[in-house]
Write an enzyme that holds these catalytic residues in place. Structure first.
Site, PDB file in Angstrom:
ATOM      1  N   VAL A   1      70.844  43.672  22.553  1.00  0.00           N
ATOM      2  CA  VAL A   1      70.569  44.227  23.881  1.00  0.00           C
ATOM      3  C   VAL A   1      70.635  43.105  24.900  1.00  0.00           C
ATOM      4  CG1 VAL A   1      68.844  45.359  25.344  1.00  0.00           C
ATOM      5  CG2 VAL A   1      69.128  46.097  22.982  1.00  0.00           C
TER       6      VAL A   1
ATOM      7  N   ALA B   1      68.273  38.486  26.591  1.00  0.00           N
ATOM      8  CA  ALA B   1      68.868  39.332  25.548  1.00  0.00           C
ATOM      9  C   ALA B   1      67.997  39.249  24.303  1.00  0.00           C
ATOM     10  CB  ALA B   1      70.275  38.857  25.217  1.00  0.00           C
ATOM     11  N   LYS B   2      68.232  40.108  23.380  1.00  0.00           N
ATOM     12  CA  LYS B   2      67.570  40.025  22.076  1.00  0.00           C
ATOM     13  C   LYS B   2      68.413  40.806  21.089  1.00  0.00           C
ATOM     14  CE  LYS B   2      63.763  38.203  20.442  1.00  0.00           C
ATOM     15  NZ  LYS B   2      63.096  36.988  20.959  1.00  0.00           N
ATOM     16  N   GLY B   3      68.285  40.449  19.817  1.00  0.00           N
ATOM     17  CA  GLY B   3      69.043  41.170  18.802  1.00  0.00           C
ATOM     18  C   GLY B   3      68.282  41.190  17.508  1.00  0.00           C
TER      19      GLY B   3
ATOM     20  N   ASP C   1      65.030  33.710  15.607  1.00  0.00           N
ATOM     21  CA  ASP C   1      63.748  34.338  15.915  1.00  0.00           C
ATOM     22  C   ASP C   1      63.097  34.620  14.563  1.00  0.00           C
ATOM     23  OD1 ASP C   1      62.214  35.575  18.318  1.00  0.00           O
ATOM     24  OD2 ASP C   1      62.174  37.180  16.845  1.00  0.00           O
TER      25      ASP C   1
END
Ligand code: NAD
Length: 418
Positions: free
Chosen positions: A62, A107-109, A148
């Site tokens: 995202v 963003a992050k995934g 992460d």
């Protein structure tokens, strides 16, 4: 960011944005745009397992906001990964990057999987397929992933290799948190804990609290918690307690963090350490101390225990360790909470340094990295504190006001396309 009492992380993130929008009189159109991510990609990640089975995992990436540059944010491998959580974390990254004045959006995934039950070969195949599936939206000038929860330098190396092989070039700048040999940065591994230490040093001074001898309790003795504990111990703070997911140890006279780390370099089995009494994580949070650092997981300080927190300063090493209800209780008790988007921003800041070094192909000395990190963390804290004092709000509200305003201002300057 705080988390909702029932884990509604996106709902809590939106509530926070709405409250800040009202306070800063945010343009309603920009507010609407910021409530939604700019892009969200859901991919299926078919992976051959070692026993011959085929497993299909679900992956996400995202990108919340692309106004000021490429997006930046970690990749998480965890069974709880879902679109809402990834979206909330991407939004959090936008405010964090803006607050630190980094030229990135958030963003992050992640991939929904239990990576602890997977072999190294399975993890490599899954990572490579996931990278291929999101390859059209990542890149050094598009979106730069980082490690992460349950991803590490090796996962970043596989992502970098997959991207590079498909592009036919070597592209170290596509991810950060890489091994040094592949263009990683000195100081990156300890940057988040070091950033916590830098903001605490200036916060203690501003609160009129003597730093030397300050009693510190640290929940979570992993990457963030152990580095913060070590640096505080080296600077003559009295670290009275540390813990991992199994529980903690406590010594009111102070723990010898150097010895503890030498005996348990990965933070495992710390409760076997002889020079302290065993305590639970709940007991640790409620200890008589000056500084509390929740550096483990989200949702640790809630309406159930906030009233019993005795620290004067809480520095959020973890993302979302405090619920909104607890935040209100702590504010009532005049506890200074240094919010996650400020306290743990050292990680993304040195990731930024890594990306800059990769693009320039010129690598800095560790002391330069630490000095620049110290400057950026201290200046960000001072900006947040000045606004908090001016507006008579807590540090979290001030930090969000700064982050959201900066993004909104940039959006206004660029205007609406077409
Ligand atoms: P880590 O896996 O290295 O360490 C986590 C520590 O927390 C371990 O000691 C683990 O045993 C402990 N823990 C796990 N569950 C717990 C529980 N329920 N109660 C008490 N302790 C528990 O992780 P990390 O990289 O140190 O990250 C910790 C937190 O900091 C996470 O919230 C992460 O999102 C946040 N964070 C990390 C970075 C980074 O650069 N590593 C950057 C920003 C934010």
């Amino acid at each position: 960011m705080t988390t909702g009492a029932h884990g509604g992380m996106l709902e809590a993130a939106l509530q926070q944005l709405d409250a800040v929008a009202e306070r800063i009189k945010l343009d309603p159109g920009i507010h609407k745009r910021l409530r939604q991510p700019q892009r969200a990609l859901i991919v299926s990640v078919p992976t051959a397992m070692d026993d011959g089975r085929l497993e299909v995992f679900t992956g996400y990436r995202v990108q919340h906001d692309l106004t000021m540059g490429p997006t930046k944010g970690g990749i998480r491998y965890h069974p709880d990964v879902n679109l809402e959580e990834v979206t909330a974390l991407a939004m959090l990254m936008t405010w964090k990057c803006a607050l630190m004045a980094l030229p990135y959006g958030g963003a992050k995934g992640g991939v929904c999987c239990d990576s602890t039950q997977m072999s190294r070969a399975e993890l490599e195949r899954m990572t490579r397929r996931y990278t291929s599936e999101i390859i059209s939206i990542i890149g050094p000038d598009r979106d730069i992933p980082a490690p992460d929860m349950y991803t590490n330098e090796q996962v970043m190396a596989w992502m970098m290799d997959t991207y590079s092989m498909q592009r036919g070039i070597t592209a170290p700048g596509v991810v950060t948190g890489k091994p040094l040999l592949l263009g990683g940065s000195l100081g990156r591994r300890e940057a988040t804990g070091r950033g916590v230490y830098y903001v605490l040093k200036v916060a203690a001074k501003e609160c009129g609290m003597p730093f030397k001898g300050a009693k510190v309790a640290v929940q979570g003795f992993g990457n963030v918690g152990s580095v913060a504990a070590r640096l505080l111990h080296e600077d003559d703070c009295c670290v009275v307690a540390v813990s991992n997911h199994r529980g903690g140890i406590y010594n009111p006279r102070g723990l010898d963090i150097a010895t503890l780390l030498a005996e348990h370099p990965h933070g495992e089995a710390i409760s076997h350490y002889r020079d302290g009494d065993r305590i639970t994580n709940q007991e640790l949070l409620e200890l008589d101390c000056d500084i509390l650092i929740p550096a483990a997981v989200e949702g640790q300080i809630t309406e159930k225990n906030a009233d019993r927190i005795r620290a004067r300063i809480v520095a959020e090493g973890a993302n979302g360790p405090t619920t909104p209800e607890a935040d209100r209780i702590l504010a009532g008790k005049k506890v200074t909470v240094i919010p996650d988007i400020l306290a743990n921003a050292g990680g993304v800041t040195v990731s930024y340094f890594e990306w800059v070094q990769d693009i320039q192909q010129y690598f800095w000395h560790e002391h330069e990295i630490n000095e620049r990190l110290s400057e950026i963390m201290t200046a960000a804290f001072q900006r947040v504190l000045a606004l908090a004092r001016k507006e008579q709000v807590d540090l979290r509200t001030a930090a969000l006001m700064l982050g959201v305003s900066r993004v909104a201002e940039a959006k206004k300057l660029r205007g609406l396309y077409p």
